[in-house]
Write an enzyme that holds these catalytic residues in place. Structure first.
Site, PDB file in Angstrom:
ATOM      1  N   LYS A 191       0.761  -1.231   0.032  1.00 29.01           N
ATOM      2  CA  LYS A 191       0.257   0.109   0.147  1.00 29.01           C
ATOM      3  C   LYS A 191       0.988   1.145  -0.158  1.00 29.01           C
ATOM      4  O   LYS A 191       0.640   2.386  -0.742  1.00 29.01           O
ATOM      5  CB  LYS A 191      -0.895   0.021   1.205  1.00 29.01           C
ATOM      6  CG  LYS A 191      -2.100  -0.858   1.017  1.00 29.01           C
ATOM      7  CD  LYS A 191      -3.028  -0.615   2.076  1.00 29.01           C
ATOM      8  CE  LYS A 191      -4.067  -1.631   2.049  1.00 29.01           C
ATOM      9  NZ  LYS A 191      -5.547  -1.242   2.978  1.00 29.01           N
ATOM     10  N   LYS A 237      -5.230  -9.644  -6.555  1.00 23.35           N
ATOM     11  CA  LYS A 237      -6.292 -10.070  -5.717  1.00 23.35           C
ATOM     12  C   LYS A 237      -7.687  -9.143  -5.773  1.00 23.35           C
ATOM     13  O   LYS A 237      -7.592  -8.146  -6.195  1.00 23.35           O
ATOM     14  CB  LYS A 237      -5.792  -9.952  -4.241  1.00 23.35           C
ATOM     15  CG  LYS A 237      -6.666 -10.241  -2.935  1.00 23.35           C
ATOM     16  CD  LYS A 237      -5.883  -9.850  -1.628  1.00 23.35           C
ATOM     17  CE  LYS A 237      -6.151  -8.460  -1.433  1.00 23.35           C
ATOM     18  NZ  LYS A 237      -5.803  -7.968  -0.080  1.00 23.35           N
ATOM     19  N   LYS A 285     -11.493  -4.366  -2.566  1.00 22.85           N
ATOM     20  CA  LYS A 285     -12.509  -3.453  -2.285  1.00 22.85           C
ATOM     21  C   LYS A 285     -12.260  -2.291  -2.950  1.00 22.85           C
ATOM     22  O   LYS A 285     -13.074  -1.191  -3.188  1.00 22.85           O
ATOM     23  CB  LYS A 285     -12.668  -3.231  -0.832  1.00 22.85           C
ATOM     24  CG  LYS A 285     -13.337  -3.997   0.080  1.00 22.85           C
ATOM     25  CD  LYS A 285     -14.092  -3.543   1.183  1.00 22.85           C
ATOM     26  CE  LYS A 285     -14.252  -4.347   2.186  1.00 22.85           C
ATOM     27  NZ  LYS A 285     -13.048  -4.144   3.366  1.00 22.85           N
TER      28      LYS A 285
HETATM   29  P1  AMP Z   1     -10.963  -6.366   3.902  1.00 20.71           P
HETATM   30  O1  AMP Z   1     -11.579  -6.178   2.475  1.00 20.71           O
HETATM   31  O2  AMP Z   1      -9.600  -5.908   3.669  1.00 20.71           O
HETATM   32  O3  AMP Z   1     -11.611  -5.411   4.996  1.00 20.71           O
HETATM   33  O4  AMP Z   1     -11.138  -8.055   4.266  1.00 20.71           O
HETATM   34  C1  AMP Z   1     -11.980  -8.342   5.311  1.00 20.71           C
HETATM   35  C2  AMP Z   1     -11.968 -10.041   5.087  1.00 20.71           C
HETATM   36  O5  AMP Z   1     -11.930 -10.510   3.705  1.00 20.71           O
HETATM   37  C3  AMP Z   1     -10.312 -10.409   5.650  1.00 20.71           C
HETATM   38  O6  AMP Z   1     -10.809 -11.496   6.192  1.00 20.71           O
HETATM   39  C4  AMP Z   1      -9.886 -10.715   4.327  1.00 20.71           C
HETATM   40  O7  AMP Z   1      -8.774 -11.849   4.408  1.00 20.71           O
HETATM   41  C5  AMP Z   1     -10.977 -11.396   3.284  1.00 20.71           C
HETATM   42  N1  AMP Z   1     -10.631 -10.995   2.035  1.00 20.71           N
HETATM   43  C6  AMP Z   1     -10.523  -9.842   1.412  1.00 20.71           C
HETATM   44  N2  AMP Z   1     -10.200  -9.765   0.037  1.00 20.71           N
HETATM   45  C7  AMP Z   1     -10.430 -11.300  -0.338  1.00 20.71           C
HETATM   46  C8  AMP Z   1     -10.168 -12.203  -1.478  1.00 20.71           C
HETATM   47  N3  AMP Z   1      -9.897 -11.423  -2.777  1.00 20.71           N
HETATM   48  N4  AMP Z   1     -10.344 -13.439  -1.338  1.00 20.71           N
HETATM   49  C9  AMP Z   1     -10.676 -14.104  -0.311  1.00 20.71           C
HETATM   50  N5  AMP Z   1     -10.754 -13.166   1.028  1.00 20.71           N
HETATM   51  C10 AMP Z   1     -10.605 -11.790   0.915  1.00 20.71           C
END
Ligand code: AMP
Ligand code: TRP
Length: 331
Positions: free
Chosen positions: A115, A198, A201
């Site tokens: 990041k 990946k 969001k």
């Molecule tokens: P975040 O979007 O960073 O708030 O992540 C929230 C949860 O979703 C965490 O447990 C991440 O590891 C999971 N996560 C985020 N992006 C992915 C992805 N592309 N594939 C699988 N899990 C994800």
């Protein structure tokens, strides 16, 4: 500890659009686990502000995440659902842990490196650097045994374990050393248009992700247009990252094994796989989307549920924080 059930803690940031990766990598597993454990599911708003957020949008996103938690099947009778910033113990324990965390180990966190590299390390916020310590505080505050997350959080979880052990060694047994739960399927969903990245969001490309709130036809269109690999065989392999990703999503959404799905599609084409996958995703997601929108119609109800959750979380958090303060000689 007074509880006999083991504790689970996890969280999602209220930023950007919650997507299929969040659903199969995290949420779906939380729902499946909720009967067995004592559960804390947090909306980690303090993590979201480590990069700039529009306050109006943030307020809306916080409710959106709460609605999606509930719509996915988390039951407020069995799970404490709350906002991180409403339980100030998170920030206080973060400070205490900052004093045992090392600059060098934070510098080695790949998420920070990625990041910071994108935006320029010099102007990255100190909060972004400290992000994993706040995450450790989230988990240790509830003495959580289990932390169900996606693959990208593995290194952060390892740091939480290091900090728990180091604190315990320096000041006496205080924290449970948590374990990550990362499943074999769905733990790393890749971008539909760029399977080497990946699904994220914060992606500016809507074609790269399926949002949990996308309409069925949008989901169908995005999956139809997903990138594929050369060749025509439907197999999961390192030289077929796009098809491997589609198979992984299929497996995670349907609860079937990748090998079974491969067998079903022997002799069929990429188009067949995409068409069926779209329906599997729509079928799983449409009820979540519909329910989330219903819940969002009553923001006061969502807010009051979150306040109630914060009250419960605070009770548990205060006990651990008091313990940690006492160990340090602060109480
Ligand atoms: P975040 O979007 O960073 O708030 O992540 C929230 C949860 O979703 C965490 O447990 C991440 O590891 C999971 N996560 C985020 N992006 C992915 C992805 N592309 N594939 C699988 N899990 C994800
Ligand atoms: N860092 C996690 C993510 O972005 C979110 C998070 C914050 C979290 N605190 C947590 C996940 C504690 C599990 C446990 O994916």
């Amino acid at each position: 500890m007074q509880d006999h059930k083991r504790r689970v803690f996890s969280g999602i940031q209220p930023s950007g659009n919650l997507h299929l990766g969040n659903y199969v990598g995290a949420l779906k597993n939380w729902v499946a686990m909720q009967n067995e454990y004592e559960n804390y599911f947090c909306i980690v708003d303090l993590h979201a502000i480590t990069v700039p957020q529009d306050p109006k949008v943030l307020r809306q996103k916080i409710r959106e995440v709460a609605a999606i938690y509930l719509a996915s099947g988390l039951d407020p009778e069995r799970c404490v659902i709350f906002r991180q910033s409403k339980v100030s113990e998170h920030a206080e324990l973060c400070w205490l842990l900052n004093c045992v965390a090392r600059f060098g180990e934070l510098q080695r966190m790949t998420q920070f490196k990625d990041k910071a590299q994108k935006g320029g390390a010099d102007v990255a916020s100190a909060g972004l650097f400290d992000y994993p310590v706040l995450m450790a505080a989230d988990i240790l505050l509830y003495n959580a045994h289990l932390v169900p997350v996606g693959e990208d959080q593995r290194q952060h979880l390892e740091l939480s374990r290091v900090l728990a052990r180091r604190f315990n060694n320096l000041y006496g047994e205080t924290f449970v050393v948590p374990e990550a739960i990362i499943l074999d399927t769905g733990a790393r969903v890749m971008a539909l248009d760029a399977p080497e990245e990946k699904m994220s969001k914060s992606s500016p490309r809507p074609a790269s992700f399926v949002s949990i709130l996308d309409e069925p036809d949008t989901i169908r269109k995005k999956i139809r247009r997903a990138k594929t690999d050369s060749g025509s065989e439907i197999t999961a392999s390192p030289d077929k990252p796009a098809i491997t990703n589609l198979l992984d999503i299929y497996a995670a959404m349907s609860g079937r094994k990748v090998s079974e799905i491969e067998a079903d599609y022997e002799g069929k084409g990429y188009g067949d796989l995409k068409k069926d996958l779209a329906e599997v995703v729509v079928e799983g997601m449409a009820p979540v989307r519909d329910r989330a929108y219903e819940l969002l119609d009553d923001p006061a109800e969502l807010d009051s549920l979150l306040d109630l959750g914060a009250d419960k979380a605070r009770e548990a958090a205060q006990l651990t924080l008091h313990d940690a303060r006492a160990r340090l000689g602060l109480d």
